[in-house]
Structures are given as structure tokens and as C-alpha cells.
Enzyme design. Structure first.
Site, short mmCIF file in Angstrom:
data_model
loop_
_atom_site.label_atom_id
_atom_site.label_comp_id
_atom_site.label_asym_id
_atom_site.label_seq_id
_atom_site.Cartn_x
_atom_site.Cartn_y
_atom_site.Cartn_z
N GLU A 1 4.55 43.34 65.02
CA GLU A 1 3.82 44.56 65.33
C GLU A 1 2.63 44.63 64.38
OE1 GLU A 1 6.51 47.98 67.05
OE2 GLU A 1 7.18 47.47 65.04
N ALA A 2 1.60 45.40 64.77
CA ALA A 2 0.41 45.51 63.93
C ALA A 2 0.76 46.03 62.53
CB ALA A 2 -0.62 46.42 64.59
N ARG B 1 -0.12 59.60 72.39
CA ARG B 1 -0.97 58.73 71.57
C ARG B 1 -2.07 58.09 72.43
NH1 ARG B 1 1.19 58.48 66.63
NH2 ARG B 1 3.44 58.74 66.38
N ASP C 1 6.95 47.32 52.51
CA ASP C 1 7.29 48.74 52.70
C ASP C 1 8.56 49.03 51.89
OD1 ASP C 1 9.20 47.51 54.29
OD2 ASP C 1 9.15 49.06 55.83
N SER D 1 13.26 53.31 54.95
CA SER D 1 12.12 52.42 55.06
C SER D 1 10.86 52.99 54.39
CB SER D 1 11.87 52.10 56.54
OG SER D 1 10.93 51.08 56.69
N SER E 1 4.46 59.41 72.46
CA SER E 1 5.00 58.94 71.18
C SER E 1 6.52 58.83 71.26
CB SER E 1 4.61 59.91 70.06
OG SER E 1 5.33 59.61 68.88
N GLY E 2 7.06 57.83 70.57
CA GLY E 2 8.51 57.71 70.50
C GLY E 2 9.12 58.52 69.38
N THR E 3 8.26 59.07 68.49
CA THR E 3 8.79 59.76 67.31
C THR E 3 8.28 61.19 67.14
OG1 THR E 3 7.00 58.78 66.00
CG2 THR E 3 9.11 57.62 66.01
N ARG F 1 0.07 56.72 75.75
CA ARG F 1 1.53 56.63 75.88
C ARG F 1 2.17 57.79 75.12
NH1 ARG F 1 3.48 54.57 70.98
NH2 ARG F 1 5.55 54.30 71.85
#
Length: 538
Positions: free
Chosen positions: A363-364, A501, A269, A62, A494-496, A492
Site C-alpha cells: 500500500e502507499a 474520500r 510505524d 500500530s 471510507s472504511g474507518t 470511495r
């Protein structure tokens, strides 16, 4: 399986590498992925036998740098693979060489897979230099378990999702070919733009940044199908320049910079599943039209059509905590559209959108689409065929029918979303500036805090908008937010990344920056921050 295991001996796992399958699949430096790709070919074959359907495997990373690569599995209806099979992917990817056979047998036994069932796997790849050899490893994995493959070669990620859905709906969703994709989308786009009167060449002109990726290649192929109703000026088309380097949707969103200057521009992207719009005004100022703005434009257009068609269908916009507060207020207070908030991650938004007659989610970052329930599609189709439908209702319902055909409902699709946006702007006679003026974003700031313990020391509830732990953090955030006008903030894990964050918004940029800093300090002090204390931004 024994033959497969012998073949796999040269696809060894790099020492010390552990990967987790997430929303983005697997992603890392391409040199570490040979064994992962082969094993995902094995897993896709098992998934195909289990579901008695065609499964997709897309080789892409991506918006990541060109040196990286990755892989995503696609389920029968073009959706992301289920959570249980994400777990199997992680298990298989990280299995030691001598335990791989056992892991495969465990999956076969647990899922009660009949290995005599045929298997079909569609494979696609993006334009990265590593994609050719890595996609071959996927094909080899499938064939070593006796599965059949269709190698689509260079396609966008959304195109492969589309092909898988077309195959498993036996052509009801469309023809599972790249040309079939172009024909379906362009025909719907041309039908919609017939309703836009007196469009000038300037209004048909769009500057498209292809991120030096697969989207640029496919946009070139699609241009003839659009019959000059959209005049695409393509930059970062892959002829020179590196993939995603100083271009593409992620670059524009994060850096707030335009890789091209014009009155109406958009950026894809690297694998063309995200899109953001932007423009430069007469004073040379950059204006971003991100996923929140896209969701607002499309949902308000659909709401108006439903009213004109006299259809009592519930439309909802699914957002995450990162959605700008101004967009939420505009949708709820002005347009009277239902807004649902869910956890961050495309799969969460997609599932939430399925709960409504029409679910719009973006998503933003510009990844999103529109989902129409089967019941909603049936009502719309019946009204189109009803001879007693008056002219106003007939026009509105035909526009809805063409909109359904233009939207790629399987996943976010930059090309499909771009055509949808262009059609809506044309039908409503709007410029990019008019669209931007629908509402004004509240100034916001995002920061990161590194903590010494696991980042999941921060636990959240209410779609990640409130912190449950550590104790006292949410009370502190609530107190800080009260100091500022039109403010909110949340934290929250981060998921990565191994960080927490922080998001804050307020009526001025100075206030948003100050609130973000103060909340960062609270996280640092209450959640065990490491390194220097967060410094004020000004």
C-alpha cells in the site's frame, strides 16, 4: 465455561461502546479494552480448537496515538483471521454481559468445535503503557477456556505473525523464537550483500526512525546479527518522546515531513509493520519514497533475476486505486510487469498476490511484502541444486533463494522490508536519489467530504475506481477528468470514518488540487453533503 463466565464478571463492557473488527482488528482508547481483550482470548482459544493449530493474538494499535490500544488475531499460517471469524470477533466484543455465554455456545455449535481439543495461543504486545495489563487479560481469557499460552512479551506485530507460521509449519518456515527470526533474516541479508562490491561506510549507513515504538527496541537487538554490513543510526528509539508523536511512517507519509535529515532515511510505524523511505537533497528539499516506490524497486529487481535465471514465472504487482499513476505506467509500459488492482485494505492485496507465482504488494502507506508460491519456491530450489546450471543462472537463482529467506511472507514487516530494500540498493549500486529517479510521481490530492446519509450512499465497482451510485456521479467525474492532462479521479466511502474520500491526480499540483475540489463538489451535491460546500484549495 461456567468458571470463565464468573471470572468475566469484572471485565464489563463500557456502556454505549460498539466496536467493529476490521483489517486493523479492534482499536480504541485503551481504557475501554479490558473486556475486549479477555473475550479475544476466549475467541482465539476456540479458533485454535477449530483449526487444531496455534493462533496468535497481538496487542497493539500500530500507528495510533499512545493512549490508544487494540488487538489483532493471527491465523495458522501467519495470515489475518478469516472474514467469518472477524464477524465472530465483532459479535463477541459487543455482546451484553448476560448474553456472552450464549454467544460463545452459538460459535461452538455453528463451527462444530470439539471442546476436548487442546488449544495453543501465542500472545505478543507493543510498548504502550497499557499493553502489559491488556495482554494479561488475553492470557486470562485463554486460560479460562483451558488453552495453553506462550507469552512472547514485547515483539513487533510481524514477529508474532512469523512465530505463529513457524510453529504451525513445524519449523519449516524457521525457528519460532525472536533469535531465530534475527538469524534467518540476517543470514539472508549477509548472503545478498556479498554480491555488492566495494560498498563504502556511507553506503552502509542508514538513519532509522523507530517511532518511539517496539521496532526501535527490536532493531537494537538485531544490530549485532548484521555484523556492520548495515550501520543503523537509530532515532526516536523510545528513550524519550511519545510513541508515534511527530515521528513514524504515518507521520512522514501524511505530513510529508522528515523527523530526521539525511541522504537515506526510513521510518517504521508503532508496531513495525509499515515502512517508508525518504531523503533530503542538496537544496534541503524532502523526497518521499513510499509503498509505490518500494514495490517498483523490489519487483523490477525480481524481474531481472528471473530473466537472468531463465525462469518462466509470472510476477505481478498488486496495487489499489491509490497507487500513483506513474508507478502503474512504469511497471506496465517499461518493465512489462503485470499490475493487478484490488480494493483498499491489506487483506485484499494479500489474497490477490497469492494468485501469482510471485506477488508483490505494498500500500502507499508502506505496508506490504512479497509472496512466493510453493511451485515457484520449488523451481528456484531445484535450479540451485542442479549441477548443470551455468554461473550466471546460478548467481541469479541463489539471489532469489536468499530473497525468499529475507522476506517475511506472512505480513508486511518493516525490518524485513528495510533489509530487502538495503540489499537491492547495494546489489544494484543505487542511491536513494537513483531509486527516486526511476519514475516521477504525478502530483495528487486527497480530500474528504462528509455526507448526511450513510457514507455507503457511494457504491463502487472496478476495485473502487468507479462509482455505481449515486446516479450521475461517475458521469460527472468522467467529464471533469477530461478537462485536465494525465488526470484521473475516484471516490470511495471510507472504511474507518463517516466520510467519502476523494482522490485526484494530474500533470501539475494546481490541476490535481482543482480536480479534487471539483469532484468534492460533485460528491457534496449528488450524495447529500452536509456543512459548508467544499472550498477551493487556492
Amino acid at each position: 465455561i461456567v468458571q470463565m463466565f464468573v471470572y468475566n464478571c469484572f471485565q464489563n463492557q463500557p456502556e454505549g461502546l460498539t466496536l467493529q473488527y476490521g483489517t486493523a482488528g479492534f482499536r480504541t482508547h485503551a481504557k475501554h479494552l479490558d473486556h475486549i481483550m479477555f473475550r479475544m482470548g476466549l475467541l482465539a482459544t476456540l479458533r485454535s480448537k477449530k483449526t487444531k493449530s496455534t493462533i496468535g493474538v497481538m496487542v497493539t494499535a500500530s500507528h495510533n496515538p499512545e493512549e490508544d490500544n487494540g488487538v489483532k488475531l493471527i491465523d495458522p499460517m501467519g495470515e489475518m483471521v478469516t472474514a467469518a471469524w472477524e464477524g465472530y470477533a465483532t459479535q463477541l466484543a459487543n455482546a451484553e454481559q448476560d448474553s456472552l455465554l450464549k454467544e460463545l455456545k452459538d460459535i461452538i455449535k455453528k463451527e462444530d468445535i470439539d471442546m476436548s481439543e487442546p488449544a495453543s495461543v501465542y500472545v505478543g504486545k507493543d510498548t504502550r503503557p497499557s499493553s502489559a495489563s491488556l495482554s494479561q487479560a488475553v492470557l486470562d481469557g485463554v486460560s479460562s477456556l483451558g488453552g495453553k499460552t506462550h507469552d512472547y512479551g514485547l515483539v513487533t506485530t510481524p514477529q508474532l505473525h512469523y512465530m505463529v507460521c513457524c510453529c504451525n509449519t513445524h519449523g519449516c518456515y524457521g525457528s519460532p523464537t525472536v533469535e531465530g527470526y534475527y538469524q534467518k533474516l540476517s543470514q539472508a541479508f549477509l548472503q545478498l550483500t556479498q554480491n555488492a562490491l566495494n560498498r563504502t561506510d556511507d553506503q552502509k549507513r542508514l538513519l532509522v526512525d523507530g517511532a518511539n515504538g517496539i521496532g526501535a527496541l527490536k532493531m537494537r537487538e538485531m544490530e549485532p546479527f548484521l555484523r556492520s554490513e548495515l550501520q543503523v543510526v537509530l532515532s526516536n528509539d523510545g528513550s524519550s518522546g511519545k510513541l508515534n508523536h511527530m515521528c513514524g511512517a504515518d507521520y512522514v507519509k501524511v505530513q510529508q515531513k522528515a523527523p530526521q535529515v539525511g541522504e537515506r532515511c526510513c521510518s517504521f510505524d508503532g508496531d513495525a509493520d509499515r515502512i517508508v523511505y525518504y531523503y533530503t537533497d542538496s537544496k534541503g528539499c524532502f523526497h518521499l519514497l513510499d509503498g509505490d516506490k518500494i514495490a517498483t524497486l523490489i519487483s523490477t529487481y525480481l524481474k531481472e533475476l528471473l530473466t537472468q535465471a531463465g525462469l518462466n514465472l509470472q510476477i505481478a504487482v498488486v496495487q489499489t486505486a491509490y497507487a500513483n499513476g506513474s508507478s502503474t505506467r512504469y511497471l506496465e509500459d517499461v518493465m512489462k510487469v503485470t499490475v493487478c488492482c484490488t480494493k483498499t485494505g491489506v487483506k485484499h492485496l494479500h489474497h490477490a498476490a497469492q494468485e501469482y507465482d510471485i506477488g508483490v504488494y505494498f500500500e502507499a502507506n508502506g505496508h506490504g511484502t512479497v509472496l512466493f508460491s510453493k511451485a515457484a519456491q520449488k523451481q528456484i530450489q531445484e535450479l540451485v541444486k542442479d549441477p548443470n546450471t551455468n554461473d550466471e543462472r546460478k548467481r541469479a537463482v541463489k539471489l532469489l533463494e536468499s530473497t525468499i529467506n529475507l522476506i517475511n511472507q506472512t505480513v508486511g514487516d518493516a525490518i524485513s522490508d528495510m533489509l530487502m530494500i538495503e540489499a537491492v540498493l547495494a546489489i544494484r549500486g543505487m542511491s536513494a536519489q537513483d531509486w527516486d529517479a526511476i519514475y516521477t510521481d504525478l502530483p495528487n490530492r486527497q480530500l474528504k467530504v462528509t455526507v448526511c446519509a450513510d457514507r455507503r450512499v457511494i457504491d463502487t465497482t472496478d476495485a473502487e475506481r468507479r462509482a455505481v451510485s449515486p446516479e450521475g456521479l461517475q458521469d460527472t467525474i468522467d467529464t471533469l477528468v477530461k478537462k485536465y492532462k494525465s488526470a484521473r479521479s475516484f471516490v470511495r466511502p471510507s472504511g474507518t470514518e463517516d466520510v467519502v474520500r476523494v482522490y485526484a491526480e494530474a500533470d501539475t499540483q494546481e490541476s490535481a488540487d482543482s480536480l479534487a475540489h471539483e469532484v468534492s463538489l460533485a460528491v457534496y451535491r449528488l450524495a447529500g453533503g452536509i456543512g459548508d460546500e467544499p472550498k477551493p484549495l487556492h
